[in-house]
Motif scaffolding. Structure first.
Motif, mmCIF file in Angstrom:
data_model
loop_
_atom_site.group_PDB
_atom_site.id
_atom_site.type_symbol
_atom_site.label_atom_id
_atom_site.label_comp_id
_atom_site.label_asym_id
_atom_site.label_seq_id
_atom_site.Cartn_x
_atom_site.Cartn_y
_atom_site.Cartn_z
ATOM 1 N N TYR A 17 0.841 -1.202 0.000
ATOM 2 C CA TYR A 17 0.000 0.000 0.000
ATOM 3 C C TYR A 17 0.877 1.253 0.000
ATOM 4 O O TYR A 17 1.365 1.678 1.053
ATOM 5 C CB TYR A 17 -0.923 0.010 1.220
ATOM 6 N N PRO A 18 1.087 1.872 -1.173
ATOM 7 C CA PRO A 18 1.935 3.066 -1.239
ATOM 8 C C PRO A 18 1.226 4.348 -0.831
ATOM 9 O O PRO A 18 1.875 5.389 -0.713
ATOM 10 C CB PRO A 18 2.339 3.117 -2.718
ATOM 11 N N GLU A 19 -0.098 4.299 -0.630
ATOM 12 C CA GLU A 19 -0.865 5.475 -0.224
ATOM 13 C C GLU A 19 -1.756 5.114 0.961
ATOM 14 O O GLU A 19 -2.116 3.951 1.156
ATOM 15 C CB GLU A 19 -1.739 5.972 -1.386
ATOM 16 N N ARG A 20 -2.142 6.134 1.740
ATOM 17 C CA ARG A 20 -2.967 5.871 2.928
ATOM 18 C C ARG A 20 -4.346 5.339 2.564
ATOM 19 O O ARG A 20 -4.865 4.436 3.219
ATOM 20 C CB ARG A 20 -3.114 7.148 3.767
ATOM 21 N N ASP A 66 3.297 9.060 8.176
ATOM 22 C CA ASP A 66 2.935 9.972 7.090
ATOM 23 C C ASP A 66 1.467 10.348 7.238
ATOM 24 O O ASP A 66 0.634 10.007 6.408
ATOM 25 C CB ASP A 66 3.201 9.313 5.735
ATOM 26 N N GLN A 67 1.164 11.054 8.299
ATOM 27 C CA GLN A 67 -0.209 11.433 8.606
ATOM 28 C C GLN A 67 -0.383 12.943 8.470
ATOM 29 O O GLN A 67 0.565 13.705 8.662
ATOM 30 C CB GLN A 67 -0.572 10.991 10.028
ATOM 31 N N LEU A 128 1.394 1.354 5.829
ATOM 32 C CA LEU A 128 1.771 2.200 4.707
ATOM 33 C C LEU A 128 3.214 1.892 4.323
ATOM 34 O O LEU A 128 4.063 1.655 5.191
ATOM 35 C CB LEU A 128 1.628 3.668 5.109
ATOM 36 N N ASP A 129 3.493 1.891 3.044
ATOM 37 C CA ASP A 129 4.857 1.644 2.586
ATOM 38 C C ASP A 129 5.817 2.655 3.222
ATOM 39 O O ASP A 129 5.544 3.854 3.260
ATOM 40 C CB ASP A 129 4.909 1.768 1.061
ATOM 41 N N LEU A 215 -7.898 3.597 -5.728
ATOM 42 C CA LEU A 215 -6.827 3.424 -4.753
ATOM 43 C C LEU A 215 -5.678 2.673 -5.407
ATOM 44 O O LEU A 215 -5.809 2.124 -6.497
ATOM 45 C CB LEU A 215 -7.321 2.701 -3.497
ATOM 46 N N GLN A 216 -4.550 2.656 -4.711
ATOM 47 C CA GLN A 216 -3.344 2.026 -5.225
ATOM 48 C C GLN A 216 -3.050 0.755 -4.443
ATOM 49 O O GLN A 216 -2.991 0.764 -3.209
ATOM 50 C CB GLN A 216 -2.157 2.987 -5.090
ATOM 51 N N SER A 221 -3.290 1.009 -10.099
ATOM 52 C CA SER A 221 -4.316 1.942 -9.674
ATOM 53 C C SER A 221 -5.650 1.264 -9.967
ATOM 54 O O SER A 221 -5.937 0.909 -11.114
ATOM 55 C CB SER A 221 -4.193 3.258 -10.448
ATOM 56 N N LYS A 239 0.533 1.629 -12.737
ATOM 57 C CA LYS A 239 1.053 2.961 -12.450
ATOM 58 C C LYS A 239 2.562 3.005 -12.287
ATOM 59 O O LYS A 239 3.227 3.865 -12.834
ATOM 60 C CB LYS A 239 0.398 3.499 -11.167
#
Length: 254
Positions: A17-20, A66-67, A128-129, A215-216, A221, A239
């Protein structure tokens, strides 16, 4: 009484999961979600993981790194309550905390050394990554599993049925020659969408006509709609190049 302490990460996580958006709200909701806990292959770390091969599951103590939160709030709105009711942050697992520390149980799949890294291959996480890891501990069933435990979140998560469009399936199958890789990434995407990662106020409802979410997952994607109480994966767009996660290029989830 106040204590000032400084901790250094012992490892970091390479996650699918590269994105939240789309990350499972709890560990275990997407059992197939792969990740590597990556250590430097030092003599200390090689000795420190001795005996872990006898453990089926681990506790991972990590940082919500990363929040978007700048300051912690004493009251939060848990997605499980529809995002409209408030609870004290210490009664929830919200990442918006005074100390942004997370705790998750994962399945340990294997321990490998790749180049200059020592990797714990795990499944079922909610990471998260790039997540920094503070500590890992063995999950001990007789001490950690409490059959009589109760909580306001005791009800099981509801799952959306997931259907694939012909176009999405074709993109998936053209991306991997290996059938086991196809099955693994298909399972991962379906489990991720089934948990209904949409905002809390939209969960349990059909989307508007033509409305898509995105989502990713890994290098894809993923676009989907929700109609008649089921998710339809409409299309996949490749992607980025998939991270190896210590796996072969033919089967990134194997």
């Amino acid at each position: 009484m106040t204590f000032d302490m400084t901790f250094e990460a012992i490892a970091h996580i390479e996650s699918c999961y590269p994105e939240r958006f789309g990350i499972p709200r709890q560990a275990g909701l997407v059992p197939s979600a792969p990740a590597d806990i990556v250590f430097a292959a030092t003599e200390f770390n090689k000795l420190a993981v001795r005996g872990l091969e006898q453990c089926s599951h681990l506790w991972v103590v990590f940082i919500f790194h990363d929040q978007p939160f700048k300051t912690a709030k004493p009251l939060v709105q848990p997605p499980r309550l529809g995002g409209r009711k408030t609870m004290g942050v210490y009664a929830t697992r919200s990442p918006n905390r005074p100390n942004p520390i997370g705790l998750s149980v994962v399945e340990l799949v294997g321990i490998t050394t790749v180049k200059r890294t020592l990797r714990l291959r795990v499944r079922g996480g909610d990471f998260l990554d790039g997540t920094p890891v503070l500590d890992i501990k063995p999950y001990i069933p007789y001490a950690d599993a409490i059959a009589t435990a109760t909580t306001w979140a005791a009800a099981a998560e509801t799952r959306l049925p997931v259907r694939w469009s012909d176009s999405a399936i074709a993109t998936l199958y053209h991306s991997y020659a290996d059938e086991s890789a196809q099955a693994a990434i298909q399972c991962l995407i379906a489990e991720t969408i089934a948990q209904d990662p949409r905002p809390a106020h939209e969960r349990g409802k059909d989307g508007n006509p033509g409305q898509e979410w995105n989502l990713q997952v890994q290098e894809f994607s993923v676009f989907w709609t929700v109609a008649q109480q089921q998710a339809i994966i409409t299309r996949l767009v490749k992607k980025i190049k998939v991270k190896e996660l210590g796996r072969s290029r033919q089967n990134p989830l194997g």
